[in-house]
Every structure is written in C-alpha cells, then in structure tokens.
Design a protein around this motif. Sequence first.
Motif, PDB file in Angstrom:
ATOM      1  N   VAL A 146       0.840  -1.204   0.000  1.00  0.00           N
ATOM      2  CA  VAL A 146       0.000   0.000   0.000  1.00  0.00           C
ATOM      3  C   VAL A 146       0.876   1.254   0.000  1.00  0.00           C
ATOM      4  CG1 VAL A 146      -1.806   1.241   1.254  1.00  0.00           C
ATOM      5  CG2 VAL A 146      -1.839  -1.276   1.157  1.00  0.00           C
ATOM      6  N   LYS A 147       1.909   1.248   0.838  1.00  0.00           N
ATOM      7  CA  LYS A 147       2.779   2.428   0.942  1.00  0.00           C
ATOM      8  C   LYS A 147       3.695   2.568  -0.270  1.00  0.00           C
ATOM      9  CE  LYS A 147       3.135   2.912   5.932  1.00  0.00           C
ATOM     10  NZ  LYS A 147       3.838   2.233   7.019  1.00  0.00           N
ATOM     11  N   ASN A 148       3.939   1.471  -0.978  1.00  0.00           N
ATOM     12  CA  ASN A 148       4.973   1.505  -2.012  1.00  0.00           C
ATOM     13  C   ASN A 148       4.483   1.291  -3.434  1.00  0.00           C
ATOM     14  OD1 ASN A 148       7.584   1.809  -0.411  1.00  0.00           O
ATOM     15  ND2 ASN A 148       6.496   0.206   0.700  1.00  0.00           N
ATOM     16  N   VAL A 149       3.190   0.967  -3.615  1.00  0.00           N
ATOM     17  CA  VAL A 149       2.707   0.676  -4.976  1.00  0.00           C
ATOM     18  C   VAL A 149       3.001   1.833  -5.934  1.00  0.00           C
ATOM     19  CG1 VAL A 149       0.339   1.525  -4.522  1.00  0.00           C
ATOM     20  CG2 VAL A 149       0.734  -0.122  -6.361  1.00  0.00           C
ATOM     21  N   GLU A 317      -2.883   8.690   0.614  1.00  0.00           N
ATOM     22  CA  GLU A 317      -4.258   8.704   1.129  1.00  0.00           C
ATOM     23  C   GLU A 317      -4.874   7.426   0.597  1.00  0.00           C
ATOM     24  OE1 GLU A 317      -6.368  12.100  -0.410  1.00  0.00           O
ATOM     25  OE2 GLU A 317      -5.053  13.529   0.590  1.00  0.00           O
ATOM     26  N   THR A 318      -5.567   6.648   1.434  1.00  0.00           N
ATOM     27  CA  THR A 318      -6.114   5.380   0.944  1.00  0.00           C
ATOM     28  C   THR A 318      -7.639   5.444   0.784  1.00  0.00           C
ATOM     29  OG1 THR A 318      -6.256   4.491   3.175  1.00  0.00           O
ATOM     30  CG2 THR A 318      -4.259   3.981   1.931  1.00  0.00           C
ATOM     31  N   TYR A 319      -8.114   4.682  -0.210  1.00  0.00           N
ATOM     32  CA  TYR A 319      -9.544   4.626  -0.541  1.00  0.00           C
ATOM     33  C   TYR A 319      -9.899   3.183  -0.892  1.00  0.00           C
ATOM     34  CZ  TYR A 319      -8.997   9.670  -1.156  1.00  0.00           C
ATOM     35  OH  TYR A 319      -8.710  10.993  -0.948  1.00  0.00           O
ATOM     36  N   GLU A 333      -9.516  18.039  -8.330  1.00  0.00           N
ATOM     37  CA  GLU A 333      -9.581  19.329  -7.621  1.00  0.00           C
ATOM     38  C   GLU A 333      -8.231  19.725  -7.020  1.00  0.00           C
ATOM     39  OE1 GLU A 333     -12.634  18.380  -4.807  1.00  0.00           O
ATOM     40  OE2 GLU A 333     -14.210  18.361  -6.343  1.00  0.00           O
ATOM     41  N   GLY A 334      -7.192  18.911  -7.232  1.00  0.00           N
ATOM     42  CA  GLY A 334      -5.856  19.236  -6.715  1.00  0.00           C
ATOM     43  C   GLY A 334      -5.743  19.078  -5.212  1.00  0.00           C
ATOM     44  N   LYS A 335      -6.582  18.210  -4.620  1.00  0.00           N
ATOM     45  CA  LYS A 335      -6.633  18.125  -3.151  1.00  0.00           C
ATOM     46  C   LYS A 335      -5.863  16.960  -2.551  1.00  0.00           C
ATOM     47  CE  LYS A 335     -11.025  20.480  -2.433  1.00  0.00           C
ATOM     48  NZ  LYS A 335     -12.479  20.228  -2.442  1.00  0.00           N
ATOM     49  N   ILE A 336      -5.313  16.061  -3.400  1.00  0.00           N
ATOM     50  CA  ILE A 336      -4.604  14.897  -2.841  1.00  0.00           C
ATOM     51  C   ILE A 336      -3.246  15.348  -2.289  1.00  0.00           C
ATOM     52  CG2 ILE A 336      -3.581  12.635  -3.371  1.00  0.00           C
ATOM     53  CD1 ILE A 336      -6.513  12.425  -3.854  1.00  0.00           C
ATOM     54  N   ARG A 337      -2.936  14.919  -1.061  1.00  0.00           N
ATOM     55  CA  ARG A 337      -1.600  15.172  -0.496  1.00  0.00           C
ATOM     56  C   ARG A 337      -0.754  13.951  -0.820  1.00  0.00           C
ATOM     57  NH1 ARG A 337       1.318  17.663   4.017  1.00  0.00           N
ATOM     58  NH2 ARG A 337       2.594  16.031   4.952  1.00  0.00           N
ATOM     59  N   GLY A 338       0.206  14.079  -1.728  1.00  0.00           N
ATOM     60  CA  GLY A 338       1.019  12.931  -2.154  1.00  0.00           C
ATOM     61  C   GLY A 338       0.254  12.134  -3.203  1.00  0.00           C
ATOM     62  N   ALA A 340      -2.952   9.151  -4.041  1.00  0.00           N
ATOM     63  CA  ALA A 340      -4.103   8.356  -3.601  1.00  0.00           C
ATOM     64  C   ALA A 340      -3.858   6.903  -3.986  1.00  0.00           C
ATOM     65  CB  ALA A 340      -5.376   8.873  -4.247  1.00  0.00           C
ATOM     66  N   VAL A 341      -4.156   5.986  -3.068  1.00  0.00           N
ATOM     67  CA  VAL A 341      -3.976   4.549  -3.314  1.00  0.00           C
ATOM     68  C   VAL A 341      -5.309   3.843  -3.053  1.00  0.00           C
ATOM     69  CG1 VAL A 341      -2.757   2.456  -2.581  1.00  0.00           C
ATOM     70  CG2 VAL A 341      -1.525   4.625  -2.753  1.00  0.00           C
ATOM     71  N   ILE A 342      -5.733   3.042  -4.036  1.00  0.00           N
ATOM     72  CA  ILE A 342      -6.982   2.301  -3.935  1.00  0.00           C
ATOM     73  C   ILE A 342      -6.668   0.900  -3.399  1.00  0.00           C
ATOM     74  CG2 ILE A 342      -9.022   1.500  -5.214  1.00  0.00           C
ATOM     75  CD1 ILE A 342      -8.530   4.593  -5.304  1.00  0.00           C
ATOM     76  N   LEU A 343      -7.488   0.435  -2.459  1.00  0.00           N
ATOM     77  CA  LEU A 343      -7.321  -0.905  -1.899  1.00  0.00           C
ATOM     78  C   LEU A 343      -8.485  -1.774  -2.382  1.00  0.00           C
ATOM     79  CD1 LEU A 343      -6.479   0.185   1.773  1.00  0.00           C
ATOM     80  CD2 LEU A 343      -4.994   0.133  -0.233  1.00  0.00           C
ATOM     81  N   PRO A 344      -8.303  -2.509  -3.499  1.00  0.00           N
ATOM     82  CA  PRO A 344      -9.433  -3.258  -4.064  1.00  0.00           C
ATOM     83  C   PRO A 344      -9.876  -4.410  -3.136  1.00  0.00           C
ATOM     84  CG  PRO A 344      -7.720  -2.970  -5.708  1.00  0.00           C
ATOM     85  CD  PRO A 344      -7.133  -2.591  -4.384  1.00  0.00           C
TER      86      PRO A 344
END
Length: 344
Positions: A146-149, A317-319, A333-338, A340-344
Amino acid sequence: MKALQYREIGSRPVVVEVPDPEVGPGQVLLKVTAAGVCHSDEFIMGLPAEQYVYGLPLTLGHEGAGIVEAVGAGVTGVHPGDAVAVYGPWGCGRCHMCAQGKENYCLNAQAEEIRPPGLGAPGSMAEYMIVDSERHLVPLDGLDPVKNVSLTDAGLTPYHAIKNSLPKLGAGTTAVVIGTGGLGHVGIQILRAISGATVIALDVNQEKLDLATAVGAHRTFLSNPDAVASVKELTGGRGADAVFDFVGVQPTVELAGAMAAAEGDVTIVGIGGGALAVGFGRIAYDVAVRTPYWGSRAELIEVLDLARAGQVEVEIETYSLDEAPTAYERLHEGKIRGRAVILP
Ligand code: NAD
Ligand code: ZN
C-alpha cells in the motif's frame, strides 16, 4: 469481480461488476493489494474521442501491486503467494530497447498493440488483474504494497528522469522540481537521496509546498514568473543545473527553460502539452531538453531498493474500490496530499 472503469468519453469513472479474468499461457493472475491513482488517468479521461486510443471500457490503474493467485503454463519464476509490484510499461521483451530492460521505449509495442495495464490492457483498479509476463513483476521483498505501490510510476518516472541528470548534480549544484504532487514529492526525496544538489520546489498550491518542505526540499517558491529571479538569486545568477517539470503546461515549460543554467538539463515529465522554444539564444547555452517516459525494469528495482533503505517514502491517502471515484474527484480538484492509493 469489481473494477473501476472509464466507460464513455467525457464521463467519470465508475465501479462495475466484470467477469473474473482467467490466466492464459505465460501470464500471471494477481489478487490486487494496492493500485495508485495517477494524473495521467485524469489526462486520458479528458481527451476528446479523436485523440483517445486506450479502448473502452478501460479498467484503470497503471500502478499495481498484488499477490500471485495463479500462473499460466510456462511461468516458472513466480509462484502463488508471492508479493509483487507490477512493472507497467510493457514491451515485447525482444527488441534492442527491451533487451536493455528499457521496455518503456519498446520498438515493437505499438505495432504489436502491447499496451500497459490501465492504459489499454485491463489495469490494477480491480480485485484481480492479469500481468502478461512474469518479466513484468518485481518482488516486493518485505515492502508494504500500500505504501509503495506508487513507486511503480510516481517513483520510477522521477527516478529515471533524475538518474539521467546525475552527472550534472554533484555538490554545490541546484535542482528545481516544478509540481510537488504525486511524482514531484517523490522526486524531491530521490534528489536528496542520490544527488548532491540543493533542491528548490515550485508549486501553485501552498499546501503542496508545505509537503515539499516536509519531504526534504531546501527552498520553496510559488510557481510564477517571479520564481525565475528567485532561483537565479539563490544560484549566484547562474540558474539551475537541472529542472524537472512535473506539470508540463506552457507556463511551467517556459519557467523551466528560463531558469536553466548554461549546460543544464530541462526535463519535461508532465504531459500538460506545453512546448519549449529551444532555438539559439532562447535558452542558456548548451541546455539539454528531455521528455522521458516512465523508466526501465532495472530502475524499478533500484527505486524499490531506495524505499527498502528508508530513503524514499510515498505520502498516501487510501480509498476502497467503491470510493475510487472520490479519489479521482479529489485529484481533479488538486486536493490529494502525495498519492491516492486504492485498496481493491
Ligand atoms: P499530481 O496532480 O499529483 O501533481 C501535480 C502537481 O502540480 C500538483 O501539486 C499541482 O498543484 C501542481 N501544479 C499544477 N499547476 C502547476 C503550475 N502551473 N506550476 C507548478 N505546479 C503546478 O500529478 P502527478 O500524478 O504527479 O503527475 C504529474 C504529471 O506527470 C502529469 O502531467 C502526469 O500526467 C505526468 N506523468 C508523466 C509520466 C511520464 O512518464 N512522462 C508518468 C506519470 C505521470
Ligand atoms: Zn521491445
């Protein structure tokens, strides 16, 4: 299984039910553990029909990590249960470029319609994905998926860009990073880890500049024409030895050209459509301008090694997969810090 798909030109991506993929000869089936959200997805979903070449419906996700679920006939190098990252710029594996591990510059990919996952082939934003060859998998060897994908693109792409400029980035030199989002905030850390350069970051958003400082930028400035004078002042009038533009729109490529020192490098990574005029007298003497794409298999291994050594850490940020459309809204909207990572 569930997948996040771009289904219609101009629409937003949606979560849909699709058939489970079946593994064919030479292929590897992954149970996806993490999938990164890249601005390039946003870019392709903004293209008009006549420029869109990625196929519909398209399962998104060109940053992927997973656990090997099954292997096809002839696959011997990976086994069910292995934790792996996906090398995304798939090539033919046979040409002069692929033979050097530079599948990102494969000479046959276009003719043979070999497309990266999430950019033509079904991508990682699904419960399962097919990887076309074991050659396109790199062991995670203990790294958290998750941290490295996102190192598979947001790490690999800046790493490749920066590595090419390393001979110009010894002690006493200056590197500028324009755009400190997903790629840029990793780029700053790579510059700190492998070069001697003082790192200056530019962005239009103060929160992104705060992130740049947090991950190691020595100085930050708002990205506007005044930044040229600021960089010149910090470099005794010389300008920057290397400028990495992770935005690539007209104003940023012009900034990059204007602040590059004689014999410096301007590397345009962002695909914002900007064009830099490079005729005699328009930029400093002997400036080299590059437009790299992604990176080599060996460089992916190197960037994962940097993470294993604790020298690069992606801010995430995870979703969940169901929340993936929200992640794309926030990116838009330019709001992601770093990243975004999706966890299927
Ligand atoms: P991102 O949205 O995470 O980050 C972009 C950053 O640029 C944001 O922090 C934003 O505030 C900033 N920005 C926007 N306009 C700016 C301006 N005028 N001046 C300075 N900063 C500005 O995007 P990302 O996922 O990091 O991708 C960056 C770019 O790189 C995109 O164009 C993407 O498509 C491209 N990309 C290229 C490659 C390649 O191989 N060449 C690979 C991956 C991504
Ligand atoms: Zn090839």
